[in-house]
Design a protein around this motif. Structure first.
Motif, short mmCIF file in Angstrom:
data_model
loop_
_atom_site.label_atom_id
_atom_site.label_comp_id
_atom_site.label_asym_id
_atom_site.label_seq_id
_atom_site.Cartn_x
_atom_site.Cartn_y
_atom_site.Cartn_z
N UNK A 100 0.81 -1.22 0.00
CA UNK A 100 0.00 0.00 0.00
C UNK A 100 0.85 1.27 0.00
N UNK A 101 0.33 2.28 -0.69
CA UNK A 101 0.96 3.60 -0.72
C UNK A 101 -0.02 4.60 -0.11
N UNK A 102 0.44 5.30 0.93
CA UNK A 102 -0.38 6.30 1.61
C UNK A 102 0.13 7.68 1.23
N UNK A 103 -0.75 8.53 0.72
CA UNK A 103 -0.40 9.92 0.48
C UNK A 103 -0.65 10.72 1.75
N UNK A 104 0.32 11.49 2.15
CA UNK A 104 0.24 12.34 3.34
C UNK A 104 0.25 13.79 2.83
N UNK A 105 -0.92 14.39 2.73
CA UNK A 105 -1.08 15.67 2.02
C UNK A 105 -1.28 16.80 3.02
N UNK A 106 -0.30 17.70 3.08
CA UNK A 106 -0.33 18.76 4.08
C UNK A 106 -0.86 20.09 3.55
N UNK A 107 -0.82 20.28 2.23
CA UNK A 107 -1.26 21.55 1.65
C UNK A 107 -1.88 21.30 0.29
N UNK A 108 -1.70 22.24 -0.62
CA UNK A 108 -2.31 22.11 -1.94
C UNK A 108 -1.71 20.96 -2.74
N UNK A 109 -2.59 20.16 -3.32
CA UNK A 109 -2.21 19.15 -4.31
C UNK A 109 -2.90 19.57 -5.59
N UNK A 110 -2.15 20.17 -6.50
CA UNK A 110 -2.76 20.86 -7.64
C UNK A 110 -2.44 20.16 -8.96
N UNK A 111 -3.43 20.08 -9.84
CA UNK A 111 -3.21 19.50 -11.15
C UNK A 111 -2.62 18.11 -11.05
N UNK A 112 -1.43 17.95 -11.62
CA UNK A 112 -0.77 16.65 -11.57
C UNK A 112 -0.41 16.25 -10.15
N UNK A 113 -0.30 17.22 -9.24
CA UNK A 113 -0.11 16.90 -7.83
C UNK A 113 -1.34 16.22 -7.25
N UNK A 114 -2.52 16.64 -7.68
CA UNK A 114 -3.78 15.98 -7.34
C UNK A 114 -3.77 14.56 -7.92
N UNK A 115 -3.34 14.44 -9.17
CA UNK A 115 -3.26 13.12 -9.81
C UNK A 115 -2.35 12.20 -9.02
N UNK A 116 -1.22 12.73 -8.56
CA UNK A 116 -0.26 11.93 -7.82
C UNK A 116 -0.86 11.41 -6.52
N UNK A 117 -1.59 12.27 -5.82
CA UNK A 117 -2.24 11.84 -4.58
C UNK A 117 -3.29 10.77 -4.85
N UNK A 118 -4.04 10.93 -5.95
CA UNK A 118 -5.09 9.96 -6.27
C UNK A 118 -4.53 8.63 -6.77
N UNK A 119 -3.28 8.62 -7.20
CA UNK A 119 -2.64 7.36 -7.62
C UNK A 119 -2.24 6.51 -6.42
N UNK A 120 -2.27 7.11 -5.22
CA UNK A 120 -1.96 6.36 -4.00
C UNK A 120 -3.19 5.55 -3.59
N UNK A 121 -2.97 4.55 -2.76
CA UNK A 121 -4.06 3.68 -2.33
C UNK A 121 -4.95 4.34 -1.30
N UNK A 122 -4.36 5.11 -0.40
CA UNK A 122 -5.08 5.76 0.68
C UNK A 122 -4.51 7.16 0.86
N UNK A 123 -5.34 8.07 1.36
CA UNK A 123 -4.90 9.46 1.53
C UNK A 123 -5.27 9.94 2.92
N UNK A 124 -4.28 10.48 3.62
CA UNK A 124 -4.48 11.18 4.88
C UNK A 124 -4.15 12.65 4.62
N UNK A 125 -5.04 13.55 5.00
CA UNK A 125 -4.85 14.97 4.66
C UNK A 125 -4.96 15.86 5.89
N UNK A 126 -4.18 16.91 5.88
CA UNK A 126 -4.36 17.99 6.84
C UNK A 126 -5.65 18.73 6.51
#
Length: 262
Positions: A100-126
């Motif tokens: 599993x790949x967990x995205x740990x998103x602390x601020x803006x995930x924009x454009x391809x940064x959003x794509x990168x986060x969505x390519x992860x299996x799970x997302x934890x966000x601030x």
């Protein structure tokens, strides 16, 4: 040249960190190649159980650098093709990881940064995180598999609505949609990501690998083909006057080289 990506580990957890804080972790071919290398290193090792994808600075990733894209298009017609191909190779490699790949998103995930986060299996966000779409404002379609992952998770109508009519989603909105698994205070973000990683590690490794494979099997068979079609659509949009004008306007009006798309 300083690295844009680092790979470290602790307790069988691989930490892939986006470290180009000065450029808001914007995505270019160097970024993609370094991230792809880190993913390959993880895949070749048998010691890791979970991956946490995280970033330094206030921004997870600003996506592509529109100044660089504007300059690149002037130099070569193949610039965008090469960039999106590098991004797609990275996305495919991430999805193929057996852990599993967990995205740990602390601020803006924009454009391809959003794509990168969505390519992860799970997302934890601030609760300060923002998922910025931005493509429609530039007069182009999405890249990095964003249309694939949004449609898969939300259904085609909701995905299309977000891609065409929403500039951004707050962390809470993304959680309500099921794009983010938990939203926490900024000070608790790393602890929450580690807690989720350790919870996954409580499950026997073989069961985790098999479950990830089964859950992703039907969709991942179509991912590479979708990425190729997405790239072609992006390149068609990028060849229009509307795209050129909007990119030029963004670059002219912006004090920063950062963007909301690849």
């Amino acid at each position: 040249m300083e690295s844009k990506i680092t790979l470290t580990s602790s307790d069988d957890i691989a930490f892939v960190t986006l470290v180009d804080e000065a450029r808001a972790n914007s995505i270019d071919t160097v970024f993609c190649n370094e991230l792809l290398g880190a993913v390959h290193d993880i895949e070749e090792s048998s010691k890791y159980r979970v991956v946490i994808l995280q970033a330094r600075g206030k921004i997870f990733s600003a996506g592509g650098d529109l100044r660089q894209i504007s300059d690149g298009l002037k130099r070569s017609d193949s610039f965008l093709d090469s960039l999106i191909s590098a991004l797609n190779a990275t996305i495919v490699a991430m999805r193929r990881l057996p852990i599993p790949v967990i995205a740990c998103v602390q601020g803006a995930a924009a454009g391809a940064g959003f794509s990168l986060a969505m390519a992860c299996d799970l997302v934890v966000a601030s609760n300060a995180a923002r998922f910025v779409v931005g493509y429609a404002k530039l007069g182009t379609s999405s890249d990095g598999g964003l249309s694939f992952h949004l449609a898969r998770r939300l259904g085609s109508a909701r995905a299309l609505e977000i891609l065409l009519t929403r500039n951004l989603l707050s962390a809470d909105e993304a959680r309500q949609l099921g794009l983010v698994q938990s939203v926490v205070d900024p000070a608790s973000l790393q602890d929450a990501s580690l807690a989720l990683a350790r919870k996954l590690m409580d499950v026997p490794a073989a069961a985790v690998r098999e479950m990830k494979s089964l859950v992703g099997m039907a969709a991942e068979d179509h991912l590479e083909r979708h990425l190729e079609e997405e790239k072609r659509a992006f390149l068609r949009c990028a060849s229009t006057d509307a795209f050129a004008q909007r990119v030029a306007q963004f670059v002219t009006n912006s004090d920063s080289p950062r963007s909301t798309s690849t």
